[in-house]
Scaffold this active site. Structure first.
Site, mmCIF file in Angstrom:
data_model
loop_
_atom_site.group_PDB
_atom_site.id
_atom_site.type_symbol
_atom_site.label_atom_id
_atom_site.label_comp_id
_atom_site.label_asym_id
_atom_site.label_seq_id
_atom_site.Cartn_x
_atom_site.Cartn_y
_atom_site.Cartn_z
ATOM 1 N N LEU A 54 -67.941 -44.133 -64.136
ATOM 2 C CA LEU A 54 -69.179 -43.598 -64.704
ATOM 3 C C LEU A 54 -69.809 -42.653 -63.685
ATOM 4 C CD1 LEU A 54 -70.609 -46.929 -66.153
ATOM 5 C CD2 LEU A 54 -69.597 -45.054 -67.464
ATOM 6 N N SER A 55 -70.791 -41.879 -64.124
ATOM 7 C CA SER A 55 -71.414 -40.956 -63.178
ATOM 8 C C SER A 55 -72.038 -41.704 -62.011
ATOM 9 C CB SER A 55 -72.457 -40.086 -63.886
ATOM 10 O OG SER A 55 -73.487 -40.874 -64.442
ATOM 11 N N GLU A 56 -72.571 -42.933 -62.251
ATOM 12 C CA GLU A 56 -73.127 -43.721 -61.157
ATOM 13 C C GLU A 56 -72.890 -45.213 -61.382
ATOM 14 O OE1 GLU A 56 -74.343 -42.430 -58.485
ATOM 15 O OE2 GLU A 56 -74.797 -40.371 -59.128
ATOM 16 N N THR A 57 -72.607 -45.911 -60.295
ATOM 17 C CA THR A 57 -72.617 -47.366 -60.253
ATOM 18 C C THR A 57 -73.603 -47.779 -59.173
ATOM 19 O OG1 THR A 57 -70.318 -47.554 -60.991
ATOM 20 C CG2 THR A 57 -71.260 -49.449 -59.856
#
Length: 260
Positions: A43-46
């Site tokens: 994902l774009s961020e974790t």
């Protein structure tokens, strides 16, 4: 075992807004482990959370690298702590690479208290109009991101940048923006292919840059913003001196436990 959540941020509707993974760590983990999980989530961020000094240590990772600031994963983290970890305080304190950040709960949703990102003139040595395939009205730069104003909302929506050339730019990412409709003060999109995110659906940190740019142009301190990605998202942006306050909502899509 550490708990893991998938949350759609800056939306009330599942499968809209910006998805983030949020990991509530049950023990200290090293950077390599966190980066590997972020790559696995893709994902774009974790986001990774651990209790610390009456608040929470918070770190953000793209599939490729750790970043200094992320809005939607912070919103998702606050949502997870209130909804699933039963944190009842109206204010949560996060300790991050960008200093201490606050998330406050109110009748409009979750308000994030972030540092503003004042913009300055940018004279790029790159053919940004060619990369974007659109005429450019103005260019600016913040601490890590470049900002480009296009002629209209349609120009932002229809932009198809050359990702290979965009990834070569000496910036963390590129914001494109334009004035919005009567119900939206400005619209935007955000691209960061060098960080492993071709297009981010809804980018809180980009609005720290956009707030400074559009507040001066529009003569407003409180603005309604919309990000024109395929998933789309809305948020309220309020600029107050050196702070930007971003307000949005979130919805949990999935929760579980890690086996590693």
């Amino acid at each position: 075992m550490s708990e893991l959540f998938l949350v759609d941020a800056f939306t009330e509707t599942p499968f809209r807004g910006n998805p983030a993974a949020v990991c509530l760590l049950d023990e200290e983990r090293d950077t390599q482990w966190m980066q590997a999980l972020a790559m696995e989530m893709n994902l774009s961020e974790t986001a990774f959370l651990r209790p610390q000094d009456g608040g929470y240590d918070l770190r953000w990772f793209t599939p490729k690298t750790e970043v200094n600031l992320c809005g939607h994963a912070t919103l998702a983290s606050a949502h997870v702590l209130r909804t699933h970890a039963r944190v009842m305080e109206d204010e949560i304190r996060f300790f991050t690479r960008s200093g201490t950040l606050l998330a406050r709960f109110n009748e409009m949703g979750i308000e994030l208290d972030f540092p503003s990102d004042p913009v300055k003139e940018l004279v790029p040595e790159f053919d940004l109009a060619g990369i974007l395939g659109q005429p450019i009205i103005a260019t600016r730069q913040g601490r890590e991101k470049w900002l480009v104003e296009l002629a209209s909302e349609d120009a932002v929506a229809q932009c198809h940048p050359d990702m290979a050339r965009l990834a070569a730019l000496p910036a963390l990412g590129l914001i494109i923006t334009a004035r919005g409709s009567t119900e939206t003060d400005f619209v935007s999109r955000f691209f960061a292919p060098a960080a492993g995110v071709d297009e981010d659906p809804v980018t809180g940190s980009a609005h720290c840059t956009l707030a400074d740019y559009w507040s001066e142009r529009l003569g407003k301190r409180v603005m309604q913003a919309r990000q024109l990605s395929a998933r789309g998202g809305r948020l309220q942006v309020r600029l107050d001196k050196e702070r930007v306050y971003l307000t949005g909502k979130a919805v949990t899509i999935l929760k579980g436990k890690l086996n590693v």
